[in-house]
Design a protein around this motif. Sequence first.
Motif, PDB file in Angstrom:
ATOM      1  N   GLU A  51       0.837  -1.201   0.000  1.00  0.00           N
ATOM      2  CA  GLU A  51       0.000   0.000   0.000  1.00  0.00           C
ATOM      3  C   GLU A  51       0.876   1.257   0.000  1.00  0.00           C
ATOM      4  N   GLY A  53       0.436   5.856  -0.735  1.00  0.00           N
ATOM      5  CA  GLY A  53      -0.470   6.941  -0.403  1.00  0.00           C
ATOM      6  C   GLY A  53       0.212   7.963   0.481  1.00  0.00           C
ATOM      7  N   PHE A  77      -2.402   7.816   7.902  1.00  0.00           N
ATOM      8  CA  PHE A  77      -2.748   7.924   6.487  1.00  0.00           C
ATOM      9  C   PHE A  77      -3.707   9.099   6.318  1.00  0.00           C
ATOM     10  N   ARG A  78      -3.362  10.007   5.392  1.00  0.00           N
ATOM     11  CA  ARG A  78      -4.233  11.149   5.093  1.00  0.00           C
ATOM     12  C   ARG A  78      -4.959  10.893   3.774  1.00  0.00           C
ATOM     13  N   ASP A  79      -6.283  10.929   3.838  1.00  0.00           N
ATOM     14  CA  ASP A  79      -7.058  10.681   2.625  1.00  0.00           C
ATOM     15  C   ASP A  79      -7.164  11.954   1.785  1.00  0.00           C
ATOM     16  N   GLU A  80      -7.906  11.879   0.683  1.00  0.00           N
ATOM     17  CA  GLU A  80      -7.981  12.985  -0.259  1.00  0.00           C
ATOM     18  C   GLU A  80      -8.617  14.239   0.351  1.00  0.00           C
ATOM     19  N   SER A  81      -9.454  14.054   1.383  1.00  0.00           N
ATOM     20  CA  SER A  81     -10.096  15.199   2.020  1.00  0.00           C
ATOM     21  C   SER A  81      -9.248  15.796   3.135  1.00  0.00           C
ATOM     22  N   GLN A  83      -8.433  14.149   5.891  1.00  0.00           N
ATOM     23  CA  GLN A  83      -8.719  13.460   7.154  1.00  0.00           C
ATOM     24  C   GLN A  83      -7.588  12.486   7.476  1.00  0.00           C
ATOM     25  N   GLU A  84      -7.224  12.423   8.754  1.00  0.00           N
ATOM     26  CA  GLU A  84      -6.142  11.542   9.186  1.00  0.00           C
ATOM     27  C   GLU A  84      -6.705  10.263   9.812  1.00  0.00           C
ATOM     28  N   HIS A  85      -6.089   9.141   9.471  1.00  0.00           N
ATOM     29  CA  HIS A  85      -6.528   7.851   9.983  1.00  0.00           C
ATOM     30  C   HIS A  85      -5.315   7.087  10.495  1.00  0.00           C
TER      31      HIS A  85
END
Length: 206
Positions: A51, A53, A77-81, A83-85
């Motif tokens: 993975e 990203g 992990f930071r998504d396209e919006s 947001q941090e996960h």
Amino acid sequence: MKTVLCFWSFLLITIVATGQTLKEVPILETQQLKKGLYRTFEEFQTNNPSEQGDLIIKNRSLAAQTYLLAHPNELIFRDESGQEHKVKNFWGYCDGKNIYIHDNGLNRLDATGYYCLYTLHGMQPSRNYINQADMTVNSLSAPMVIHKVVNIVTGKILELSAYNLKKYILPQDNDLLVDFRTAKEKKELLENYICRFNQRNKPFLQ
């Protein structure tokens, strides 16, 4: 040195007799580390993160480490919006230059070879004390530093100690084992013997 040569001669004879093919470990032979998340040890071993990203290592506050015994850092992990996960259930991570193993947070591999070295940092509860102001019992946390090694072939992790060197690692190289048994100040030489073992012994995959 004779012991090492005998070992390799025996290994080559065994390979010819059984028809086995041994392969070099890809992560040790690559000229370019691939950036991404290693879900498993095998992905690290083969330089093949599954993975990618926007992944970053985020440090936790000293207060969280001291009072909550939180890990020093975590992988985010930071998504396209934006947001941090928090990333869970993974073996390690590569930023394209360095490799980090997931063990009480993320710890950079300081050396790679037959045995990869890393240092684990954290906090551990040491003892309780009584707060004289309100007579409550509180606990003190103490810094924790542990040196560890990862076997590049099996993935087995060992604490770097004189016992583990003599019991599990150096018996594969008898000359080094004899040298270690007669050495003084063994605790100060543990990493040195790992480096020497890595220089003298090349790992292979079946």
